[in-house]
Design a protein around this motif. Structure first.
Motif, short mmCIF file in Angstrom:
data_model
loop_
_atom_site.label_atom_id
_atom_site.label_comp_id
_atom_site.label_asym_id
_atom_site.label_seq_id
_atom_site.Cartn_x
_atom_site.Cartn_y
_atom_site.Cartn_z
N GLN A 1 49.73 33.93 13.45
CA GLN A 1 48.44 34.32 13.95
C GLN A 1 47.27 33.98 13.27
O GLN A 1 46.04 34.53 13.48
N ALA B 1 51.36 39.66 27.13
CA ALA B 1 50.56 39.70 26.33
C ALA B 1 49.51 38.44 26.18
O ALA B 1 48.70 38.20 25.61
N SER C 1 49.49 35.35 21.57
CA SER C 1 50.06 36.63 20.82
C SER C 1 51.42 35.99 20.48
O SER C 1 52.36 36.75 20.40
N TYR D 1 54.15 38.48 18.36
CA TYR D 1 54.92 39.51 18.72
C TYR D 1 56.59 38.93 19.08
O TYR D 1 57.46 39.69 18.78
#
Length: 459
Positions: free
Chosen positions: A123, A191, A195, A198
């Motif tokens: 991320q 999502a 993302s 996750y």
């Protein structure tokens, strides 16, 4: 010698002999199945972590500050594949040194490292490729779990049930590839495609659970301990290298296609991450389910016969894939690819079934020639475990070859995967010839032993 329950504070079982039918029916079967269940759980999580980058690369785009090219993504996918292949041999040896339960606890817990690193860095916009390559390398520990798990489980079951047991153990582990891709699909659907952390986060509590289950419910057995030189002895046996060549074609294809499938669809048809993830789980899922079927068929028809049929099917399926590519047919391309996954699953089960059958036949011949039965069959089991480790390591390198071939093929002027597919087709033809020449032309070379080991040892 009758198996004794482990002493208080210990999880070692002494005198394990599953070939003793009375022991197997009264005690051994329940213990073996319990260890199989939790071995599958650990191996399943290991496969998911090993193949997690085949999902995470689908998220990598300028939108999240990670604008990597297709060639760079293929390189990232290759890295855990390569490390996992290299680790398989020491992982298999570790079981014989530390015990199946003990090593399963460690090999499960260490998966927290690649999962946590992936969860954090994936991320971070602007993270350079070399950092991701290092993190991908740590994910290779999940690939080592297969070799240690298979070496451990082959000890728990009698030879007549090993095709089923090894197929179930490996198939349940292989399902981890499909599971992580389903997780990726769900993350994208819920999502969005920005993302990816996750996906890795889902596995953190599952890794802890797998390690705890191994500690609470698994056992070590003394018979898994190999005498010094077992790997060296296996390396000197010609069957080790023939089996490894075949396993490159079966498992190498399965794991290589599993890692590459999503990227191939993105590159070949311009798919979005959601579109690619919607298809990528199906092939590994069906291939994993097919693996126990390959072991089951081999228990009844012979591993070499099923393996030869499998490579014939892989040859035909690859030709169909080339035809679909030439016609630009998405439906034909996906159908042929999924057929390849199923065939690799069957071949994985049949090739591994060949290993104990080959060495059981050798032990029977040794007894016929005047050798001591218990020693001959103990040697056969020891060599089977060593060959499983060697073949597992070399076979996984086939997945590296698959991804490097696709990387080179899509990096060329034609930007097509056809040249890679032609190489695969040629290899499958070679495997058909090898299986026939080494194991089918002389039916005794791979036929299961005429008598169970238990009968020989009681004679």
């Amino acid at each position: 010698m009758t198996a004794r329950a482990p002493a208080r504070g210990s999880r070692w079982i002494e005198g394990w002999n599953p070939e003793d039918e009375e022991f197997w029916e009264t005690t051994g079967r329940a213990v073996a199945r319990r260890n199989l269940i939790f071995s599958i759980i650990s191996e399943h999580i290991g496969f998911s972590v090993w193949s997690i980058w085949s999902v995470l690369v689908l998220f990598m785009s300028p939108e999240i500050g990670l604008p990597f090219t297709a060639a760079e993504k293929f390189l990232l996918v290759v890295t855990p594949n390569l490390v996992g292949a290299v680790l398989r041999l020491p992982y298999a040896a570790a079981v014989t040194r530390f015990g199946g339960r003990n090593w399963t606890i460690f090999s499960s817990a260490v998966l927290l490292v690649p999962a946590a690193l992936a969860c954090y860095f994936v991320q971070q916009p602007g993270t350079p490729l070399w950092i991701f390559l290092l993190i991908g390398a740590t994910a290779g520990v999940g690939g080592g779990n297969f070799a240690s798990s298979m070496t451990n489980i082959t000890t728990f079951f009698p030879q007549r049930h090993q095709g089923w047991a090894l197929g179930l153990n490996a198939g349940g582990g292989n399902l981890g590839v499909a599971a992580v891709q389903v997780v990726g699909l769900l993350v994208i659907a819920v999502a969005g495609s920005t993302s990816p952390a996750y996906v890795a986060a889902v596995y953190l509590p599952l890794i802890v659970l797998a390690a705890l289950c191994a500690a609470l419910f698994m056992d070590n057995v003394d018979s898994v301990r190999a005498r010094p030189g077992a790997l060296r002895e296996a390396a000197a046996n010609r069957h080790t290298w023939w089996i490894s060549l075949l396993y490159i074609g079966t498992f190498g294809s399965f794991i290589g296609y599993s890692f590459a499938f999503g990227l191939v669809l993105q590159t070949e048809f311009g798919f979005t991450p959601l579109q690619a993830a919607g298809w990528t789980f199906l092939g590994p899922l069906l291939g994993s389910v097919a693996r126990p079927a390959g072991g089951w068929l081999s228990d009844r028809l012979g591993g070499a016969r099923v393996t030869a049929w499998t490579f014939g099917g892989l040859t035909a399926g690859t030709a169909a894939l080339l035809l679909a590519s030439a016609q630009g047919s998405f439906a034909g391309y996906v159908a042929a690819f999924i057929a390849l996954f199923v065939l690799t699953g069957v071949g994985n089960g049949s090739t591994y079934k060949m290993i104990p059958a080959i060495f059981a036949r050798g032990a029977e011949d040794e007894v016929t020639d005047g050798g001591e039965a218990i020693a001959a069959f103990a040697r056969a089991r020891r060599l089977s475990g060593a060959v499983i480790g060697i073949a597992g390591a070399i076979g996984a390198l086939g997945g590296v070859g698959i991804n490097l071939a696709f990387r080179a093929s899509y990096g060329g002027e034609a930007a097509s995967g056809d040249s890679a597919l032609l190489v695969f087709l040629g290899y499958y033809l070679l495997c058909v010839l090898v299986t026939w020449a080494i194991y089918l032309r002389d039916s005794r070379a791979e036929a299961p032993a005429a008598r169970p080991e238990a009968e020989v040892t009681r004679a």
